[in-house]
Scaffold this active site. Structure first.
Site, short mmCIF file in Angstrom:
data_model
loop_
_atom_site.label_atom_id
_atom_site.label_comp_id
_atom_site.label_asym_id
_atom_site.label_seq_id
_atom_site.Cartn_x
_atom_site.Cartn_y
_atom_site.Cartn_z
CG ASP A 156 -1.88 1.19 1.21
OD1 ASP A 156 -1.51 2.25 0.67
OD2 ASP A 156 -3.00 1.06 1.72
CG HIS A 157 1.19 4.07 -3.30
ND1 HIS A 157 0.09 3.49 -3.83
CD2 HIS A 157 1.01 5.40 -3.40
CE1 HIS A 157 -0.74 4.42 -4.24
NE2 HIS A 157 -0.21 5.59 -3.99
CG HIS B 24 -4.77 3.98 -0.60
ND1 HIS B 24 -3.71 3.10 -0.62
CD2 HIS B 24 -5.21 4.04 -1.88
CE1 HIS B 24 -3.53 2.67 -1.85
NE2 HIS B 24 -4.42 3.21 -2.64
#
Ligand code: NAP
Length: 483
Positions: free
Chosen positions: A176-177, A239
């Site tokens: 999950d950047h 996110h």
């Protein structure tokens, strides 16, 4: 100043989907920047793998073009040449037998082996199985999987089960950047590295928390795909949920993968079942020049949301009574993401009615200009009596830490280096992902069962009026969305 870049061990990183959009736009330019910074040993290799036929020379040219397009400023011509020499290409079909023997023959010994699944999730199981069947993976091998990790609890469980057949949880890196962003990690440093905040970090002192991820782009070109997903599945379940967890979690005993992820999991499990009155879903309208969401979706009756705002409670001792408001949407006023921790007002103004009662706000900006601001109340300078004003104490890292802070790796770069180092702290564990779906599924089902249609909102606005009203009814306001 001595360089802070610590090279990682030599590695072979295979990128399945190495010719795809994500690989060309993010993964390979990111690796190139790490190469330029000196973090990759010279004998490390990156192997692109996909079904189409390419010579390694063609693949190198494709990546040189991608770097020229997406990161034209980094590195010198010599560095680019050095990086391209690290690249290989193998034609491999995830669903067939083609290419696997060649891939197995290419893998080096005594080095970290990592496999980045930058392909559709429907291929994850097949890749895991073939890596195993061809003896390419061992107990030290790491695999990196991209979002979306399922579209509901059942599909997430199926994906987890398919990977677990061949890999231990300690080998699986669900990316999950958002977790790779500098400020997100700094949120943990600020919370757990200072004495100042922790005593105040609870419902006694914090009025509410706002988490905003606003985009200016629409779903152009991805309409059909997006219409099967929507803002809740595409952004909130992963996110925004991760940002909420890091803000709300208890201090872990240490900064290690399972200690941190155990605490995040407890937060997800403490989330309330959100009633539909606490949710606003929207779809952007056409603005004269650009089509609206319904045209993009290709379905005039689409009930998928391009915007969502929701009020969530974390039902535990620390947070009872302090709501978390989350919102995310497309075609909004500015591209801006932040967490805002809004403290309670001072209980009494000793400076009289006119001076008013003030509150502190800590903002953690993810984009643009990653950094933090702490708004404090001070006396307005100059004559004119005791007038109070709220000013930000700017904690923008680039200014405070000097030129080196400007060279911080972007999220993908950092996370890929963490994979090579074998550090899972900033990756989602399987049970976290499942818990997040277990929370999201009933909420999605409740608006689907009622047949709710999202409300329209203007392109370039801050979202639907109804989202503003949701805050107003509790005497609160969203922070402005600004670039
Ligand atoms: P893409 O542009 O469609 O690329 C897909 C890649 O997979 C291509 O290299 C394709 O090459 C390869 N591929 C397809 N079928 C294959 C097979 N059977 N065996 C081996 N390789 C195969 O997709 P993408 O946008 O890069 O996205 C990749 C993954 O990342 C998806 O899961 C996506 O949801 C996720 N993701 C993407 C982004 C983004 O910004 N693009 C952001 C977040 C997450 P061939 O056709 O030659 O095989």
């Amino acid at each position: 100043m001595v360089s802070r870049v610590i090279p990682v061990d030599p590695f072979d990183l295979v990128i399945f989907g190495g010719t795809g959009d994500l690989a060309r736009r993010k993964i390979l330019p990111g690796l190139y920047r790490r190469y330029c910074s000196g973090q990759m040993e010279d004998n490390s290799r990156i192997i692109g793998a996909a079904r189409s036929e390419h010579e390694t020379a063609e693949f190198r040219q494709m990546i040189a073009d991608a770097i020229a397009e997406f990161d034209p400023k980094s590195g010198s011509p010599e560095q680019l040449e050095g990086f391209l020499e690290r690249l290989e290409y193998v034609q491999v079909d995830a669903l067939g037998e083609a290419g696997w023997k060649e891939l197995a023959a290419l893998m080096g010994e005594n080095r970290v082996r990592a496999f980045y699944f930058s392909v559709a999730p429907s291929l994850f199981g097949a890749l895991a199985e073939r890596l195993h069947a061809h003896g390419i993976a061992d107990s030290e091998t790491r695999i990196v999987v991209e979002k979306p990790f399922g579209k509901d609890l059942a599909s997430a469980k199926a994906l987890n089960a398919a990977l677990a057949e061949h890999f231990d949880e300690s080998q699986i890196y669900r990316i999950d950047h958002y977790l790779g962003k500098e400020t997100v990690q700094n949120l943990m440093a600020v919370r757990f590295g200072n004495m100042l905040f922790e005593p105040l970090w609870n419902s006694q002192y914090i009025d509410h928390i706002q988490i905003t991820v606003a985009e200016t782009v629409g779903v152009d070109g991805r309409g059909e795909y997006y219409d099967r997903s929507g803002a809740m599945r595409d952004m909130v379940q992963n996110h925004l949920m991760q940002l909420l967890c890091l803000t709300a979690m208890e201090p872990p005993a240490k900064f290690d993968p399972d200690a941190v992820r155990d605490e995040k999991l407890k937060v997800i499990r403490a989330l309330n079942a959100v009633p539909l009155e606490d949710v606003v879903r929207g779809q952007y309208l056409a603005d004269g020049k650009k089509p609206g969401y319904l045209e993009h979706a290709g379905d005039p009756d689409s009930k998928t949301e391009s915007f969502i705002a929701l009020r969530v409670e974390v039902s535990n001792w620390r947070w009872a009574g302090t709501p978390f408001y989350m919102r995310t949407g497309k075609r909004l006023r500015a591209r801006s993401s932040e967490i805002a921790v809004v403290f309670k007002e001072t209980p009494h103004s000793i400076f009289g009615e006119e001076a008013g009662r003030h509150r502190n706000v800590l903002t953690i900006r993810l984009q643009p200009n990653e950094g933090m601001d702490l708004f404090v109340t001070i006396k307005e300078p100059g004559p004119g009596g005791m007038r109070l004003v709220d000013v930000p104490l700017d904690m923008t890292f680039a200014e405070a830490l000097g030129p080196e802070a400007e060279d911080v790796p972007d999220a993908y770069e950092r996370l890929i280096m963490d994979v090579i180092r074998g550090n899972q702290t900033l990756f989602m564990r399987g049970d976290e992902v499942e818990a997040a779906w277990a929370w999201a599924d009933p909420l999605i089902a409740s608006w689907e069962n009622r047949g709710d249609k999202p409300v329209p909102y203007e392109t370039g606005s801050t979202g639907p009026e109804e989202a503003l009203a949701m805050m107003h009814r509790e005497g609160r306001r969203w922070r402005d969305i600004r670039a």
